[in-house]
Motif scaffolding. Sequence first.
Motif, PDB file in Angstrom:
ATOM      1  N   ALA A 124       0.841  -1.198   0.000  1.00 29.52           N
ATOM      2  CA  ALA A 124       0.000   0.000   0.000  1.00 29.52           C
ATOM      3  C   ALA A 124       0.876   1.248   0.000  1.00 29.52           C
ATOM      4  O   ALA A 124       1.849   1.332   0.738  1.00 29.52           O
ATOM      5  N   GLY A 125       0.540   2.216  -0.847  1.00 24.72           N
ATOM      6  CA  GLY A 125       1.297   3.457  -0.953  1.00 24.72           C
ATOM      7  C   GLY A 125       2.360   3.420  -2.031  1.00 24.72           C
ATOM      8  O   GLY A 125       2.996   4.431  -2.301  1.00 24.72           O
ATOM      9  N   TYR A 126       2.569   2.283  -2.663  1.00 25.95           N
ATOM     10  CA  TYR A 126       3.569   2.140  -3.715  1.00 25.95           C
ATOM     11  C   TYR A 126       2.896   1.782  -5.032  1.00 25.95           C
ATOM     12  O   TYR A 126       1.847   1.149  -5.063  1.00 25.95           O
ATOM     13  N   VAL A 127       3.522   2.178  -6.135  1.00 28.65           N
ATOM     14  CA  VAL A 127       3.001   1.926  -7.475  1.00 28.65           C
ATOM     15  C   VAL A 127       3.900   0.915  -8.168  1.00 28.65           C
ATOM     16  O   VAL A 127       5.126   1.006  -8.104  1.00 28.65           O
ATOM     17  N   ASN A 128       3.278  -0.030  -8.844  1.00 22.92           N
ATOM     18  CA  ASN A 128       3.990  -1.073  -9.559  1.00 22.92           C
ATOM     19  C   ASN A 128       4.662  -0.487 -10.796  1.00 22.92           C
ATOM     20  O   ASN A 128       4.027   0.168 -11.605  1.00 22.92           O
ATOM     21  N   THR A 129       5.968  -0.739 -10.955  1.00 22.47           N
ATOM     22  CA  THR A 129       6.688  -0.276 -12.143  1.00 22.47           C
ATOM     23  C   THR A 129       6.638  -1.322 -13.254  1.00 22.47           C
ATOM     24  O   THR A 129       7.230  -1.128 -14.300  1.00 22.47           O
ATOM     25  N   PHE A 130       5.951  -2.422 -13.030  1.00 20.36           N
ATOM     26  CA  PHE A 130       5.843  -3.554 -13.952  1.00 20.36           C
ATOM     27  C   PHE A 130       7.201  -4.179 -14.232  1.00 20.36           C
ATOM     28  O   PHE A 130       7.424  -4.781 -15.255  1.00 20.36           O
ATOM     29  N   GLY A 131       8.095  -4.014 -13.286  1.00 14.37           N
ATOM     30  CA  GLY A 131       9.404  -4.652 -13.318  1.00 14.37           C
ATOM     31  C   GLY A 131       9.593  -5.371 -11.996  1.00 14.37           C
ATOM     32  O   GLY A 131       8.696  -6.059 -11.518  1.00 14.37           O
ATOM     33  N   THR A 132      10.722  -5.148 -11.392  1.00 17.17           N
ATOM     34  CA  THR A 132      11.015  -5.785 -10.109  1.00 17.17           C
ATOM     35  C   THR A 132      10.968  -4.793  -8.952  1.00 17.17           C
ATOM     36  O   THR A 132      11.346  -5.141  -7.835  1.00 17.17           O
ATOM     37  N   THR A 133      10.508  -3.564  -9.203  1.00 14.48           N
ATOM     38  CA  THR A 133      10.478  -2.551  -8.153  1.00 14.48           C
ATOM     39  C   THR A 133       9.110  -1.901  -8.015  1.00 14.48           C
ATOM     40  O   THR A 133       8.262  -2.014  -8.899  1.00 14.48           O
ATOM     41  N   CYS A 134       8.942  -1.212  -6.895  1.00 15.52           N
ATOM     42  CA  CYS A 134       7.753  -0.426  -6.599  1.00 15.52           C
ATOM     43  C   CYS A 134       8.235   0.967  -6.211  1.00 15.52           C
ATOM     44  O   CYS A 134       9.268   1.106  -5.559  1.00 15.52           O
ATOM     45  N   VAL A 135       7.492   2.004  -6.610  1.00 19.07           N
ATOM     46  CA  VAL A 135       7.892   3.375  -6.298  1.00 19.07           C
ATOM     47  C   VAL A 135       6.760   4.102  -5.586  1.00 19.07           C
ATOM     48  O   VAL A 135       5.595   3.743  -5.718  1.00 19.07           O
ATOM     49  N   SER A 136       7.133   5.143  -4.835  1.00 21.20           N
ATOM     50  CA  SER A 136       6.167   5.958  -4.118  1.00 21.20           C
ATOM     51  C   SER A 136       6.603   7.414  -4.182  1.00 21.20           C
ATOM     52  O   SER A 136       7.794   7.709  -4.084  1.00 21.20           O
ATOM     53  N   PRO A 137       5.655   8.337  -4.343  1.00 26.63           N
ATOM     54  CA  PRO A 137       6.018   9.756  -4.312  1.00 26.63           C
ATOM     55  C   PRO A 137       6.274  10.244  -2.887  1.00 26.63           C
ATOM     56  O   PRO A 137       6.791  11.325  -2.677  1.00 26.63           O
ATOM     57  N   VAL A 138       5.940   9.430  -1.905  1.00 25.44           N
ATOM     58  CA  VAL A 138       6.086   9.788  -0.500  1.00 25.44           C
ATOM     59  C   VAL A 138       7.111   8.861   0.134  1.00 25.44           C
ATOM     60  O   VAL A 138       7.153   7.671  -0.155  1.00 25.44           O
ATOM     61  N   TYR A 139       7.936   9.411   1.027  1.00 30.70           N
ATOM     62  CA  TYR A 139       8.912   8.599   1.740  1.00 30.70           C
ATOM     63  C   TYR A 139       8.205   7.838   2.854  1.00 30.70           C
ATOM     64  O   TYR A 139       7.509   8.425   3.675  1.00 30.70           O
ATOM     65  N   TYR A 140       8.364   6.535   2.845  1.00 30.57           N
ATOM     66  CA  TYR A 140       7.866   5.693   3.922  1.00 30.57           C
ATOM     67  C   TYR A 140       9.047   4.910   4.477  1.00 30.57           C
ATOM     68  O   TYR A 140       9.915   4.477   3.726  1.00 30.57           O
ATOM     69  N   GLU A 141       9.061   4.701   5.767  1.00 30.17           N
ATOM     70  CA  GLU A 141      10.075   3.840   6.365  1.00 30.17           C
ATOM     71  C   GLU A 141       9.490   2.440   6.381  1.00 30.17           C
ATOM     72  O   GLU A 141       8.563   2.151   7.145  1.00 30.17           O
ATOM     73  N   VAL A 142       9.990   1.579   5.521  1.00 31.53           N
ATOM     74  CA  VAL A 142       9.454   0.234   5.376  1.00 31.53           C
ATOM     75  C   VAL A 142      10.550  -0.797   5.614  1.00 31.53           C
ATOM     76  O   VAL A 142      11.733  -0.499   5.514  1.00 31.53           O
ATOM     77  N   ALA A 143      10.111  -2.006   5.909  1.00 31.90           N
ATOM     78  CA  ALA A 143      11.021  -3.132   6.102  1.00 31.90           C
ATOM     79  C   ALA A 143      10.310  -4.398   5.632  1.00 31.90           C
ATOM     80  O   ALA A 143       9.099  -4.528   5.817  1.00 31.90           O
ATOM     81  N   PRO A 144      11.048  -5.320   5.015  1.00 28.65           N
ATOM     82  CA  PRO A 144      10.419  -6.578   4.603  1.00 28.65           C
ATOM     83  C   PRO A 144      10.009  -7.411   5.809  1.00 28.65           C
ATOM     84  O   PRO A 144      10.655  -7.359   6.859  1.00 28.65           O
ATOM     85  N   THR A 145       8.922  -8.155   5.666  1.00 29.03           N
ATOM     86  CA  THR A 145       8.445  -8.978   6.779  1.00 29.03           C
ATOM     87  C   THR A 145       9.211 -10.284   6.898  1.00 29.03           C
ATOM     88  O   THR A 145       9.276 -10.867   7.974  1.00 29.03           O
ATOM     89  N   ASN A 146       9.750 -10.760   5.779  1.00 28.54           N
ATOM     90  CA  ASN A 146      10.460 -12.048   5.757  1.00 28.54           C
ATOM     91  C   ASN A 146       9.605 -13.163   6.351  1.00 28.54           C
ATOM     92  O   ASN A 146      10.097 -14.050   7.041  1.00 28.54           O
ATOM     93  N   GLY A 147       8.297 -13.096   6.125  1.00 26.71           N
ATOM     94  CA  GLY A 147       7.389 -14.127   6.598  1.00 26.71           C
ATOM     95  C   GLY A 147       7.040 -14.036   8.077  1.00 26.71           C
ATOM     96  O   GLY A 147       6.374 -14.913   8.605  1.00 26.71           O
ATOM     97  N   GLN A 148       7.501 -13.006   8.759  1.00 28.05           N
ATOM     98  CA  GLN A 148       7.246 -12.836  10.189  1.00 28.05           C
ATOM     99  C   GLN A 148       6.214 -11.725  10.411  1.00 28.05           C
ATOM    100  O   GLN A 148       5.918 -10.952   9.514  1.00 28.05           O
ATOM    101  N   ALA A 149       5.678 -11.645  11.621  1.00 28.01           N
ATOM    102  CA  ALA A 149       4.773 -10.554  11.981  1.00 28.01           C
ATOM    103  C   ALA A 149       5.579  -9.259  12.083  1.00 28.01           C
ATOM    104  O   ALA A 149       6.789  -9.282  12.323  1.00 28.01           O
ATOM    105  N   CYS A 150       4.913  -8.136  11.907  1.00 25.81           N
ATOM    106  CA  CYS A 150       5.571  -6.833  12.026  1.00 25.81           C
ATOM    107  C   CYS A 150       5.975  -6.587  13.480  1.00 25.81           C
ATOM    108  O   CYS A 150       5.305  -7.025  14.407  1.00 25.81           O
ATOM    109  N   LYS A 151       7.067  -5.856  13.663  1.00 24.13           N
ATOM    110  CA  LYS A 151       7.536  -5.500  15.001  1.00 24.13           C
ATOM    111  C   LYS A 151       6.565  -4.516  15.646  1.00 24.13           C
ATOM    112  O   LYS A 151       5.750  -3.901  14.955  1.00 24.13           O
ATOM    113  N   ALA A 152       6.672  -4.340  16.940  1.00 29.28           N
ATOM    114  CA  ALA A 152       5.861  -3.345  17.651  1.00 29.28           C
ATOM    115  C   ALA A 152       6.173  -1.966  17.083  1.00 29.28           C
ATOM    116  O   ALA A 152       7.329  -1.632  16.843  1.00 29.28           O
ATOM    117  N   GLY A 153       5.133  -1.182  16.838  1.00 26.23           N
ATOM    118  CA  GLY A 153       5.308   0.148  16.272  1.00 26.23           C
ATOM    119  C   GLY A 153       5.309   0.154  14.754  1.00 26.23           C
ATOM    120  O   GLY A 153       5.504   1.196  14.134  1.00 26.23           O
TER     121      GLY A 153
END
Length: 83
Positions: A35-64
């Motif tokens: 959510a908040g990112y646009v598909n580039t129809f390649g291997t990346t996603c872009v957003s006009p807004v800076y978000y601090e994101v991290a991959p889940t690696n199959g785990q639940a998100c950390k607190a916060g």
Amino acid sequence: MRSVLLALLPLVLAPSAALAQKEIPKAPGYDQCPAGYVNTFGTTCVSPVYYEVAPTNGQACKAGWMNIGAGYCKKKKGPLGVL
């Protein structure tokens, strides 16, 4: 003049760090973008807004952090933790 340039130096350097997560790779196993990112129809996603994101690696998100889908969590901001 020199003091003005030195005062503006952090403003010039800050955007380069902020741009780091305007473009993120698609998480392994996902064809969509979070959510908040646009598909580039390649291997990346872009957003006009800076978000601090991290991959889940199959785990639940950390607190916060909140799940934004497609294998990513976004750091909660603001008093309500939404923005």
